[in-house]
Structures are given as structure tokens and as C-alpha cells.
Design a protein around this motif. Structure first.
Motif, PDB file in Angstrom:
ATOM      1  N   CYS A 138     -34.162 -32.759   0.261  1.00 36.63           N
ATOM      2  CA  CYS A 138     -33.518 -32.335  -0.994  1.00 36.63           C
ATOM      3  C   CYS A 138     -32.828 -33.500  -1.706  1.00 36.63           C
ATOM      4  O   CYS A 138     -32.221 -33.289  -2.762  1.00 36.63           O
ATOM      5  CB  CYS A 138     -32.483 -31.245  -0.715  1.00 36.63           C
ATOM      6  SG  CYS A 138     -33.160 -29.678  -0.169  1.00 36.63           S
ATOM      7  N   ARG A 139     -32.910 -34.689  -1.127  1.00 32.09           N
ATOM      8  CA  ARG A 139     -32.240 -35.870  -1.677  1.00 32.09           C
ATOM      9  C   ARG A 139     -30.744 -35.591  -1.818  1.00 32.09           C
ATOM     10  O   ARG A 139     -30.129 -35.925  -2.822  1.00 32.09           O
ATOM     11  CB  ARG A 139     -32.850 -36.264  -3.020  1.00 32.09           C
ATOM     12  CG  ARG A 139     -34.318 -36.639  -2.932  1.00 32.09           C
ATOM     13  CD  ARG A 139     -34.951 -36.764  -4.297  1.00 32.09           C
ATOM     14  NE  ARG A 139     -34.335 -37.845  -5.071  1.00 32.09           N
ATOM     15  CZ  ARG A 139     -34.624 -38.087  -6.356  1.00 32.09           C
ATOM     16  NH1 ARG A 139     -35.479 -37.308  -6.992  1.00 32.09           N
ATOM     17  NH2 ARG A 139     -34.044 -39.083  -6.999  1.00 32.09           N
ATOM     18  N   ALA A 140     -30.187 -34.955  -0.814  1.00 34.20           N
ATOM     19  CA  ALA A 140     -28.780 -34.553  -0.856  1.00 34.20           C
ATOM     20  C   ALA A 140     -28.097 -34.864   0.468  1.00 34.20           C
ATOM     21  O   ALA A 140     -27.425 -34.017   1.049  1.00 34.20           O
ATOM     22  CB  ALA A 140     -28.668 -33.069  -1.174  1.00 34.20           C
ATOM     23  N   GLN A 189     -21.958 -38.420  -4.093  1.00 31.49           N
ATOM     24  CA  GLN A 189     -22.183 -37.890  -5.440  1.00 31.49           C
ATOM     25  C   GLN A 189     -22.235 -36.354  -5.437  1.00 31.49           C
ATOM     26  O   GLN A 189     -22.495 -35.732  -4.403  1.00 31.49           O
ATOM     27  CB  GLN A 189     -23.460 -38.479  -6.020  1.00 31.49           C
ATOM     28  CG  GLN A 189     -23.439 -39.995  -6.117  1.00 31.49           C
ATOM     29  CD  GLN A 189     -22.121 -40.523  -6.703  1.00 31.49           C
ATOM     30  OE1 GLN A 189     -21.766 -40.198  -7.831  1.00 31.49           O
ATOM     31  NE2 GLN A 189     -21.397 -41.328  -5.923  1.00 31.49           N
ATOM     32  N   PRO A 190     -21.955 -35.735  -6.580  1.00 27.55           N
ATOM     33  CA  PRO A 190     -21.873 -34.270  -6.629  1.00 27.55           C
ATOM     34  C   PRO A 190     -23.084 -33.552  -6.054  1.00 27.55           C
ATOM     35  O   PRO A 190     -22.930 -32.571  -5.313  1.00 27.55           O
ATOM     36  CB  PRO A 190     -21.717 -33.994  -8.132  1.00 27.55           C
ATOM     37  CG  PRO A 190     -21.014 -35.203  -8.650  1.00 27.55           C
ATOM     38  CD  PRO A 190     -21.581 -36.350  -7.874  1.00 27.55           C
ATOM     39  N   TRP A 191     -24.292 -34.009  -6.392  1.00 26.51           N
ATOM     40  CA  TRP A 191     -25.488 -33.343  -5.869  1.00 26.51           C
ATOM     41  C   TRP A 191     -25.514 -33.417  -4.347  1.00 26.51           C
ATOM     42  O   TRP A 191     -25.777 -32.423  -3.661  1.00 26.51           O
ATOM     43  CB  TRP A 191     -26.745 -33.973  -6.464  1.00 26.51           C
ATOM     44  CG  TRP A 191     -28.027 -33.441  -5.886  1.00 26.51           C
ATOM     45  CD1 TRP A 191     -28.723 -33.941  -4.820  1.00 26.51           C
ATOM     46  CD2 TRP A 191     -28.748 -32.285  -6.325  1.00 26.51           C
ATOM     47  NE1 TRP A 191     -29.833 -33.195  -4.564  1.00 26.51           N
ATOM     48  CE2 TRP A 191     -29.890 -32.151  -5.480  1.00 26.51           C
ATOM     49  CE3 TRP A 191     -28.574 -31.352  -7.333  1.00 26.51           C
ATOM     50  CZ2 TRP A 191     -30.812 -31.145  -5.622  1.00 26.51           C
ATOM     51  CZ3 TRP A 191     -29.502 -30.341  -7.488  1.00 26.51           C
ATOM     52  CH2 TRP A 191     -30.604 -30.238  -6.636  1.00 26.51           C
ATOM     53  N   SER A 192     -25.248 -34.610  -3.821  1.00 29.48           N
ATOM     54  CA  SER A 192     -25.267 -34.784  -2.373  1.00 29.48           C
ATOM     55  C   SER A 192     -24.223 -33.904  -1.695  1.00 29.48           C
ATOM     56  O   SER A 192     -24.511 -33.246  -0.681  1.00 29.48           O
ATOM     57  CB  SER A 192     -25.014 -36.254  -2.013  1.00 29.48           C
ATOM     58  OG  SER A 192     -26.028 -37.093  -2.530  1.00 29.48           O
ATOM     59  N   HIS A 223     -25.398 -35.854   2.842  1.00 23.59           N
ATOM     60  CA  HIS A 223     -23.933 -35.862   2.806  1.00 23.59           C
ATOM     61  C   HIS A 223     -23.463 -35.694   4.252  1.00 23.59           C
ATOM     62  O   HIS A 223     -23.551 -34.600   4.819  1.00 23.59           O
ATOM     63  CB  HIS A 223     -23.439 -34.704   1.930  1.00 23.59           C
ATOM     64  CG  HIS A 223     -21.962 -34.688   1.708  1.00 23.59           C
ATOM     65  ND1 HIS A 223     -21.286 -35.708   1.054  1.00 23.59           N
ATOM     66  CD2 HIS A 223     -21.008 -33.761   2.042  1.00 23.59           C
ATOM     67  CE1 HIS A 223     -19.999 -35.408   0.983  1.00 23.59           C
ATOM     68  NE2 HIS A 223     -19.799 -34.239   1.588  1.00 23.59           N
ATOM     69  N   VAL A 235     -24.902 -29.716  -2.733  1.00 24.17           N
ATOM     70  CA  VAL A 235     -26.178 -29.226  -2.204  1.00 24.17           C
ATOM     71  C   VAL A 235     -26.268 -29.480  -0.703  1.00 24.17           C
ATOM     72  O   VAL A 235     -26.698 -28.609   0.070  1.00 24.17           O
ATOM     73  CB  VAL A 235     -27.364 -29.883  -2.938  1.00 24.17           C
ATOM     74  CG1 VAL A 235     -28.693 -29.472  -2.305  1.00 24.17           C
ATOM     75  CG2 VAL A 235     -27.349 -29.492  -4.414  1.00 24.17           C
TER      76      VAL A 235
END
Length: 381
Positions: A114-116, A71-74, A118, A77
Motif C-alpha cells: 500500500c506504500r504506507a 507522512q500522513p498516508w503512511s 509506518h 493508512v
């Protein structure tokens, strides 16, 4: 034997078309990024260049766009945070043997907090830690260009590509409105479970990095439908399909198609060629959509456009073959009722043609499904 099998593929088989879709998406994403945003030649003075981790990001964004890791945030960020950590450690730690693994380890910790998360971000941190020359020229700007800028470009292209190929990216959040834009969710997702309960299930089984809440709701709903269909017995399409079909040819004028819809109260009409060879399906919504497009294109009222669409004296009339759908689901006479229930439960499919040797021999509508279920209930009472 079980131990040996554990080394085999864990991913289910996918179609050749899906593999092609993912591969073309990654090619397009990286190609467009390289042409319009990033220079394929390494230029440490501008920071506009491709880095190897972008290839790994492309795999996630285009091959598994439903993954929380994609997802974009992952992606944005996660990659950016990892770049910042890798750069910082390049400045303060001279020994690469210590600097590189420390950069990856700290990046993983930061991404989780950061819940990111990736996965390619680990390679971003490693790249930054292994490239002191880039850090010397760019410093912390390396995190902005190429890392954040390039990742954002890939995300934007993945969003466009998903829309063009009828996928959903970013995935729809659990609290988002349903397909019609209203508060009601799809029938297969009405579980009686809250978002918090579904999130707790993911955390309990340590699957939060693999599934989103929306995906879990959809899978549970589909599993419930599949389990319920087992009680229907071994019913297949030929047991309950509509056989007395009215079909149209691809050269049938839309005025005639509209007459058939009105006279027989059908919602769909199969389009066939010679020897009843199936070519496609026309739904009532196709007529409405065509009239709407005509109204917008010619800047006229909808009723006027619809009347023009069905004009029997039109010089170049639109015909059935011009607006029929050719990409919808199809079935055979031996397709089980469970498959029809799953396809029709969310309301996006109204009718499914049944084919035998390429010829249309029946059609299954929502009414046929309801009638089959009603008969089964009567038999079991």
C-alpha cells in the motif's frame, strides 16, 4: 574497531532546542488528543482510548517529520491496515502464539504493497492480535476508533505544530511549486535530474523508506554547493565582509530607518545596543509586512497604512526594536565562505551579521559573496 563503532549512534548530533521542539510536540500531540478526542481511560464500549502505538507514531510525526515513514498516508493508512489485519486474525485464529507474529508479518507485507510503511503499525497489529476482548466488543470498528481516528488526530496536530515551529509537514512533493508559489524550484534543487531519476536512485540504494525525493534533491544540491565552495580556498568572513556599518538603536523610529534604507540603498540594518552589542536585524520586508498588517487590522489602504507607520508626529511611534528579527542566522569572523553560500543559495537569507564577542563587526550580503567569488575567479585565471 570498525565493528565495535558500528554499534554506536548512527544519528548526527542535534541541538538541544531541536530535541526540546520534538519532545514538546509529542507531549502536546498526545495530550491534546487525550483531552479532546480520546479518553485516557480504556473504554472498550466506545473505542475512544489511547493505545500504546500512538506513542511510537508521535516520535515519527514530531521528531522526524521529513521521514517518508511519518507522512500522513503512511501513518493513517499503515496503522489502519495493520489494525484490520490484527482484528481479522483474532477472529479466525485462536492460538496467540501463531496469531500475533502472523499479524505483524502480514501487516508489514500489506503496508509495503500500500506504500504506507509506518513502523508503529506493527505494534498496532500486535495490539489488536493480543486484545481479543476489544475485538469482541468493537470488531472491525477498532480499526476506525481508536486507531484511524487517533492517528488522524495526531497527524492534524503535527501539521499545526510544524507550522508553528517553522517546519514543513507533510513534506513538499517534488513537483510542487517553489517557495514563491511559482514553477521555479529553489536554486539548490535545480539538479537537472527528473523525479523519476531521483526515485530510481533511492530504489537502487534501497533508501526509499528513509528519504523522500524532495529531501534527496535538497541534499544533492547542498552537496554540490559545498563541493564547489572548496575551490574558493580558505576564505572566511573577515576576508570579504562589509565592515563600514550603519546601525540603528532599538529605539530608532521607523521613519529614520526608512530614510537610511532609501539614502544608502541598503536591504538590511543591524540593530545594536550599548557597546555595539548585536540585538537583531531589520530588513526592508519588515517595513512592508508591518504596513500590510496595519492595513488589514485597520481596514485601510496599504499606502495610507505605510504613511501612518512612518509618521514622524505619531503619538506612539513604532521603533526598530518592535519589528527587528532576532532569530536569523549569525556568523563569526572565522565562518568559512562555504557556510554563507549554503545559507544564501535558496534566497531566503539576504544578509548575515558577523559577530565577535557579541558585538557586530561586519555583515555579509549576497553582493559580498558575489564579489568574493569574482575575485577568486580572477586570481585563478
Amino acid at each position: 574497531m570498525h565493528f565495535i563503532r558500528s554499534f554506536g549512534p548512527a544519528v548526527p548530533r542535534v541541538s538541544l532546542s531541536e530535541a526540546f521542539r520534538a519532545g514538546v510536540g509529542a507531549l502536546t500531540g498526545l495530550g491534546v488528543s487525550g483531552v479532546f478526542l480520546l479518553s485516557p481511560e480504556i473504554d472498550v464500549n466506545t473505542g475512544l482510548y489511547l493505545v500504546a502505538p500512538f506513542g511510537a507514531s508521535a516520535v515519527l510525526l514530531f521528531a522526524v517529520p521529513n521521514s517518508p515513514l511519518a507522512q500522513p498516508w503512511s501513518a493513517i493508512v499503515g496503522n489502519t491496515v495493520a489494525a484490520v489485519i490484527g482484528i481479522a486474525l483474532s477472529i479466525v485464529i485462536a492460538d496467540p502464539v501463531l496469531r500475533i507474529p502472523l499479524a505483524v508479518g502480514l501487516s508489514i507485507m500489506a503496508m509495503i504493497l500500500c506504500r504506507a510503511v509506518h513502523p508503529p503499525a506493527g505494534a498496532v497489529a500486535m495490539t489488536a492480535a493480543m486484545s481479543p476482548e476489544a475485538v469482541d466488543h468493537l470488531g472491525f470498528w477498532f480499526a476506525l476508533t481508536p486507531v484511524a481516528t487517533g492517528t488522524a488526530m495526531l497527524v492534524a496536530l503535527a501539521m499545526v505544530y510544524a507550522r508553528l515551529t517553522q517546519r514543513t509537514y507533510p513534506f513538499r512533493q517534488f513537483e510542487a511549486a517553489g517557495q514563491s508559489g511559482r514553477e521555479d524550484r529553489k536554486p539548490v534543487e535545480r539538479l537537472g535530474l527528473s523525479e523519476g531519476e531521483l526515485t530510481e536512485l533511492l530504489e537502487r540504494y534501497r533508501q526509499a523508506f528513509n528519504l523522500g525525493v524532495e529531501d534527496l534533491a535538497r541534499l544533492i544540491g547542498a552537496a554540490e554547493l559545498q563541493a564547489a565552495s572548496h575551490g574558493m580556498g580558505p576564505m572566511v568572513a573577515e576576508d570579504f565582509m562589509s565592515r563600514d556599518l550603519i546601525t540603528v538603536r532599538p529605539d530608532t523610529r521607523l521613519a529614520e530607518v526608512a530614510d537610511l534604507f532609501r539614502n544608502h540603498r541598503f536591504k538590511s540594518l543591524p540593530v545594536v545596543g550599548p557597546d555595539a552589542k548585536f540585538l537583531g536585524v531589520i530588513f526592508q520586508i519588515h517595513l512592508i509586512s508591518e504596513a500590510r498588517n496595519d492595513a488589514l487590522r485597520l481596514e485601510r489602504g496599504f499606502l495610507s497604512a505605510f504613511k501612518r507607520l512612518l509618521d514622524r508626529h505619531r503619538e506612539k511611534p513604532i521603533r526598530a526594536g518592535d519589528i527587528m528579527s532576532v532569530a536569523g542566522p549569525r556568523a563569526t569572523t572565522q565562518t568559512p565562505i562555504a557556510a554563507f553560500i549554503s545559507l544564501m543559495a535558496d534566497g531566503t537569507v539576504d544578509a548575515i551579521p558577523v559577530l565577535k564577542s557579541g558585538q557586530v563587526v561586519g555583515i555579509v550580503t549576497q553582493t559580498d559573496i558575489v564579489a568574493a567569488m569574482a575575485r577568486q575567479i580572477v586570481r585563478t585565471e
